[in-house]
Design a protein around this motif. Structure first.
Motif, PDB file in Angstrom:
ATOM      1  N   ASP A  87      -9.774 -10.560   1.648  1.00  0.00           N
ATOM      2  CA  ASP A  87     -10.058 -11.645   2.585  1.00  0.00           C
ATOM      3  C   ASP A  87      -9.543 -11.259   3.970  1.00  0.00           C
ATOM      4  OD1 ASP A  87      -7.292 -11.953   2.420  1.00  0.00           O
ATOM      5  OD2 ASP A  87      -7.391 -13.734   1.153  1.00  0.00           O
ATOM      6  N   LYS A  88      -9.257 -12.229   4.793  1.00  0.00           N
ATOM      7  CA  LYS A  88      -8.837 -11.949   6.171  1.00  0.00           C
ATOM      8  C   LYS A  88      -7.345 -11.630   6.293  1.00  0.00           C
ATOM      9  CE  LYS A  88     -12.484 -14.782   8.235  1.00  0.00           C
ATOM     10  NZ  LYS A  88     -12.790 -15.976   9.071  1.00  0.00           N
ATOM     11  N   TYR A  89      -6.630 -11.639   5.177  1.00  0.00           N
ATOM     12  CA  TYR A  89      -5.196 -11.353   5.227  1.00  0.00           C
ATOM     13  C   TYR A  89      -4.955  -9.973   5.850  1.00  0.00           C
ATOM     14  CZ  TYR A  89      -0.403 -10.354   3.868  1.00  0.00           C
ATOM     15  OH  TYR A  89       0.932 -10.026   3.892  1.00  0.00           O
ATOM     16  N   GLU A  90      -4.038  -9.911   6.804  1.00  0.00           N
ATOM     17  CA  GLU A  90      -3.691  -8.650   7.458  1.00  0.00           C
ATOM     18  C   GLU A  90      -2.376  -8.122   6.899  1.00  0.00           C
ATOM     19  OE1 GLU A  90      -3.725  -9.264  11.682  1.00  0.00           O
ATOM     20  OE2 GLU A  90      -5.904  -9.513  11.751  1.00  0.00           O
ATOM     21  N   LEU A  91      -2.379  -6.856   6.521  1.00  0.00           N
ATOM     22  CA  LEU A  91      -1.197  -6.241   5.924  1.00  0.00           C
ATOM     23  C   LEU A  91      -0.026  -6.271   6.903  1.00  0.00           C
ATOM     24  CD1 LEU A  91      -2.871  -3.134   4.260  1.00  0.00           C
ATOM     25  CD2 LEU A  91      -2.292  -5.329   3.208  1.00  0.00           C
ATOM     26  N   LYS A  92       1.172  -6.448   6.327  1.00  0.00           N
ATOM     27  CA  LYS A  92       2.385  -6.516   7.134  1.00  0.00           C
ATOM     28  C   LYS A  92       3.396  -5.478   6.654  1.00  0.00           C
ATOM     29  CE  LYS A  92       3.356 -10.944   6.513  1.00  0.00           C
ATOM     30  NZ  LYS A  92       2.238 -11.610   5.829  1.00  0.00           N
ATOM     31  N   GLU A  93       4.225  -5.024   7.572  1.00  0.00           N
ATOM     32  CA  GLU A  93       5.335  -4.139   7.231  1.00  0.00           C
ATOM     33  C   GLU A  93       6.137  -4.758   6.088  1.00  0.00           C
ATOM     34  OE1 GLU A  93       7.894  -0.700   8.272  1.00  0.00           O
ATOM     35  OE2 GLU A  93       5.986  -1.314   9.161  1.00  0.00           O
ATOM     36  N   GLY A  94       6.404  -3.941   5.073  1.00  0.00           N
ATOM     37  CA  GLY A  94       7.182  -4.415   3.929  1.00  0.00           C
ATOM     38  C   GLY A  94       6.354  -4.912   2.761  1.00  0.00           C
ATOM     39  N   ASP A  95       5.024  -5.099   2.959  1.00  0.00           N
ATOM     40  CA  ASP A  95       4.144  -5.459   1.848  1.00  0.00           C
ATOM     41  C   ASP A  95       4.010  -4.283   0.881  1.00  0.00           C
ATOM     42  OD1 ASP A  95       3.529  -7.989   2.844  1.00  0.00           O
ATOM     43  OD2 ASP A  95       1.608  -7.376   3.716  1.00  0.00           O
ATOM     44  N   ILE A  96       3.589  -4.596  -0.345  1.00  0.00           N
ATOM     45  CA  ILE A  96       2.991  -3.572  -1.210  1.00  0.00           C
ATOM     46  C   ILE A  96       1.604  -4.060  -1.595  1.00  0.00           C
ATOM     47  CG2 ILE A  96       5.136  -2.584  -2.056  1.00  0.00           C
ATOM     48  CD1 ILE A  96       4.695  -4.120  -4.681  1.00  0.00           C
ATOM     49  N   ILE A  97       0.694  -3.108  -1.782  1.00  0.00           N
ATOM     50  CA  ILE A  97      -0.710  -3.452  -2.013  1.00  0.00           C
ATOM     51  C   ILE A  97      -1.281  -2.575  -3.123  1.00  0.00           C
ATOM     52  CG2 ILE A  97      -1.282  -1.998  -0.029  1.00  0.00           C
ATOM     53  CD1 ILE A  97      -3.873  -3.518   0.299  1.00  0.00           C
ATOM     54  N   SER A  98      -1.747  -3.224  -4.182  1.00  0.00           N
ATOM     55  CA  SER A  98      -2.439  -2.527  -5.266  1.00  0.00           C
ATOM     56  C   SER A  98      -3.933  -2.555  -4.993  1.00  0.00           C
ATOM     57  CB  SER A  98      -2.149  -3.206  -6.606  1.00  0.00           C
ATOM     58  OG  SER A  98      -3.105  -2.825  -7.578  1.00  0.00           O
ATOM     59  N   ILE A  99      -4.549  -1.380  -5.033  1.00  0.00           N
ATOM     60  CA  ILE A  99      -6.001  -1.282  -4.846  1.00  0.00           C
ATOM     61  C   ILE A  99      -6.609  -0.724  -6.124  1.00  0.00           C
ATOM     62  CG2 ILE A  99      -7.856  -0.149  -3.569  1.00  0.00           C
ATOM     63  CD1 ILE A  99      -6.198  -0.413  -1.095  1.00  0.00           C
ATOM     64  N   ALA A 123      -9.352   7.431  -1.214  1.00  0.00           N
ATOM     65  CA  ALA A 123      -8.773   8.127  -0.055  1.00  0.00           C
ATOM     66  C   ALA A 123      -9.291   7.559   1.257  1.00  0.00           C
ATOM     67  CB  ALA A 123      -9.072   9.617  -0.146  1.00  0.00           C
ATOM     68  N   GLU A 124     -10.568   7.175   1.292  1.00  0.00           N
ATOM     69  CA  GLU A 124     -11.112   6.561   2.508  1.00  0.00           C
ATOM     70  C   GLU A 124     -10.370   5.264   2.831  1.00  0.00           C
ATOM     71  OE1 GLU A 124     -13.579   7.727   4.691  1.00  0.00           O
ATOM     72  OE2 GLU A 124     -13.049   9.524   3.550  1.00  0.00           O
ATOM     73  N   VAL A 125     -10.058   4.508   1.798  1.00  0.00           N
ATOM     74  CA  VAL A 125      -9.286   3.278   1.986  1.00  0.00           C
ATOM     75  C   VAL A 125      -7.855   3.611   2.411  1.00  0.00           C
ATOM     76  CG1 VAL A 125      -8.357   1.253   0.794  1.00  0.00           C
ATOM     77  CG2 VAL A 125     -10.724   1.961   0.385  1.00  0.00           C
ATOM     78  N   ALA A 126      -7.268   4.616   1.755  1.00  0.00           N
ATOM     79  CA  ALA A 126      -5.884   5.004   2.060  1.00  0.00           C
ATOM     80  C   ALA A 126      -5.715   5.375   3.532  1.00  0.00           C
ATOM     81  CB  ALA A 126      -5.460   6.160   1.162  1.00  0.00           C
ATOM     82  N   LYS A 127      -6.742   5.995   4.110  1.00  0.00           N
ATOM     83  CA  LYS A 127      -6.673   6.388   5.527  1.00  0.00           C
ATOM     84  C   LYS A 127      -6.505   5.171   6.453  1.00  0.00           C
ATOM     85  CE  LYS A 127      -9.732  10.377   4.869  1.00  0.00           C
ATOM     86  NZ  LYS A 127     -11.121  10.887   5.069  1.00  0.00           N
ATOM     87  N   MET A 128      -6.940   4.004   6.004  1.00  0.00           N
ATOM     88  CA  MET A 128      -6.930   2.805   6.840  1.00  0.00           C
ATOM     89  C   MET A 128      -5.688   1.948   6.653  1.00  0.00           C
ATOM     90  SD  MET A 128     -10.869   1.543   6.278  1.00  0.00           S
ATOM     91  CE  MET A 128     -10.625   0.052   7.274  1.00  0.00           C
ATOM     92  N   ILE A 129      -4.925   2.224   5.597  1.00  0.00           N
ATOM     93  CA  ILE A 129      -3.843   1.313   5.234  1.00  0.00           C
ATOM     94  C   ILE A 129      -2.696   1.404   6.234  1.00  0.00           C
ATOM     95  CG2 ILE A 129      -2.046   0.881   3.519  1.00  0.00           C
ATOM     96  CD1 ILE A 129      -4.086   1.519   1.364  1.00  0.00           C
ATOM     97  N   GLN A 130      -2.458   0.298   6.917  1.00  0.00           N
ATOM     98  CA  GLN A 130      -1.355   0.184   7.867  1.00  0.00           C
ATOM     99  C   GLN A 130      -1.209  -1.294   8.249  1.00  0.00           C
ATOM    100  OE1 GLN A 130      -2.130   2.148  11.595  1.00  0.00           O
ATOM    101  NE2 GLN A 130      -4.259   1.500  11.627  1.00  0.00           N
ATOM    102  N   PRO A 131      -0.078  -1.677   8.833  1.00  0.00           N
ATOM    103  CA  PRO A 131       0.073  -3.060   9.266  1.00  0.00           C
ATOM    104  C   PRO A 131      -1.050  -3.479  10.220  1.00  0.00           C
ATOM    105  CG  PRO A 131       2.185  -1.930   9.352  1.00  0.00           C
ATOM    106  CD  PRO A 131       1.155  -0.881   9.063  1.00  0.00           C
ATOM    107  N   ILE A 150       3.626  -0.612   2.409  1.00  0.00           N
ATOM    108  CA  ILE A 150       3.222  -0.700   3.812  1.00  0.00           C
ATOM    109  C   ILE A 150       4.490  -0.545   4.659  1.00  0.00           C
ATOM    110  CG2 ILE A 150       1.989  -2.038   5.552  1.00  0.00           C
ATOM    111  CD1 ILE A 150       0.326  -1.266   3.034  1.00  0.00           C
ATOM    112  N   GLY A 151       4.633   0.629   5.253  1.00  0.00           N
ATOM    113  CA  GLY A 151       5.830   0.906   6.049  1.00  0.00           C
ATOM    114  C   GLY A 151       7.065   0.969   5.178  1.00  0.00           C
ATOM    115  N   GLU A 152       8.168   0.451   5.688  1.00  0.00           N
ATOM    116  CA  GLU A 152       9.443   0.487   4.972  1.00  0.00           C
ATOM    117  C   GLU A 152       9.512  -0.664   3.965  1.00  0.00           C
ATOM    118  OE1 GLU A 152      11.951   2.734   5.036  1.00  0.00           O
ATOM    119  OE2 GLU A 152      10.549   3.931   6.249  1.00  0.00           O
ATOM    120  N   VAL A 153       9.868  -0.329   2.734  1.00  0.00           N
ATOM    121  CA  VAL A 153      10.092  -1.351   1.705  1.00  0.00           C
ATOM    122  C   VAL A 153      11.491  -1.142   1.132  1.00  0.00           C
ATOM    123  CG1 VAL A 153       7.648  -1.591   1.120  1.00  0.00           C
ATOM    124  CG2 VAL A 153       9.044   0.081  -0.105  1.00  0.00           C
TER     125      VAL A 153
END
Length: 257
Positions: A81-93, A25-33, A112-115
């Motif tokens: 790594d340094k990859y920054e999340l982008k609108e339209g990505d999906i991310i498995s944690i 949940a702590e990670v989920a709070k940060m997830i955004q582009p 991440i945002g609209e998919v």
């Protein structure tokens, strides 16, 4: 060899799993582009250590991080790594916590945002297949009953199940016997008995089921570069309904699901 747990040991795993759910949940709070995957990893490790746990993955076979973060066509074992999340990505944690001598293990996939509608369906069906697998994790049944139920739900919805990667037993070691595939035949495999603790983790591709390993030696990607989803719970077999030890409750509070 399969190691069965006492009820007291299962409660210790549940305590580990509570810290794990809150770390998610702590990670989920940060997830955004715009957020880097390494920043998510840093927050997870801080939270786990602040709560007297250790990240199960960090240092496991020399894995360098606390989270496996797999973006888009990465299935599992992605290195932050340094990859920054982008609108339209999906991310498995995928995350594990070691506390009181026992591990817990769970994973969740986020849009991440609209998919696209296809990707929304992929996430929905993969999560449903986890729930269906859990419903078949009953004392007296066999691992193949879990495996078959997951495969059936995934394939009837037009997606594919990865064969090379499987769920597993969980306990004093992060990976124990038995293996829990996401495909198979009913009535086959190890018998499910009270005290067995396993991680059930469907890994499902939008395209074909084939996967390849990246040059980093860790990240597994779909061979056709189609998106992939991954959800996972650690569960205990008892004489009644399967006991789900990990939780998505704290994640879903963040997103008001």
């Amino acid at each position: 060899m399969i190691v069965y747990k006492t009820q007291e040991e299962i409660e210790l795993i549940r305590q580990s799993a509570q810290i794990l759910g809150k770390a998610h949940a702590e990670v989920a709070k940060m997830i955004q582009p715009g957020v880097s995957t390494i920043a998510l990893d840093k927050r997870a490790e801080e939270f786990i250590r602040d709560n007297k746990g250790k990240p199960s993955f960090k240092g496991y076979n020399s894995f360098p991080a606390s989270l496996c973060i797999s973006v888009n066509d990465a299935v599992v074992h992605g290195i932050p790594d340094k990859y920054e999340l982008k609108e339209g990505d999906i991310i498995s944690i995928d995350c594990g916590v070691f506390l009181n001598g026992f591990h817990s293990d769970s994973a969740y996939t986020y849009p991440i945002g609209e998919v696209s509608a296809d990707i929304r369906k992929l996430l929905k069906v993969t999560k449903e297949s986890l729930d269906i697998g859990i419903q078949h994790a009953l004392a007296g049944s066999r691992v193949g009953d879990i495996s078959y139920s997951i495969q059936k739900h995934v394939e009837k919805n037009g997606f594919s199940v990865i064969r090379e990667l499987v769920g597993h037993g969980v306990g004093r070691s992060l990976h124990e016997s038995p293996e829990v595939p996401n495909f198979g035949k009913r009535g086959r495999g190890a018998k499910l008995k009270e005290g067995l603790v396993i991680a059930i983790e469907p890994m499902v591709n939008l395209g074909k089921r084939n996967v390849v390993q990246s040059n980093d030696g860790w990240t597994i990607k779909t061979s056709d570069r189609s998106p992939s989803a991954h959800y996972e719970h650690t569960v205990a077999i008892n004489n009644g309904k399967c006991d789900v030890l990990t939780t998505f409750e704290y994640i879903e509070e963040v997103f008001k699901i």
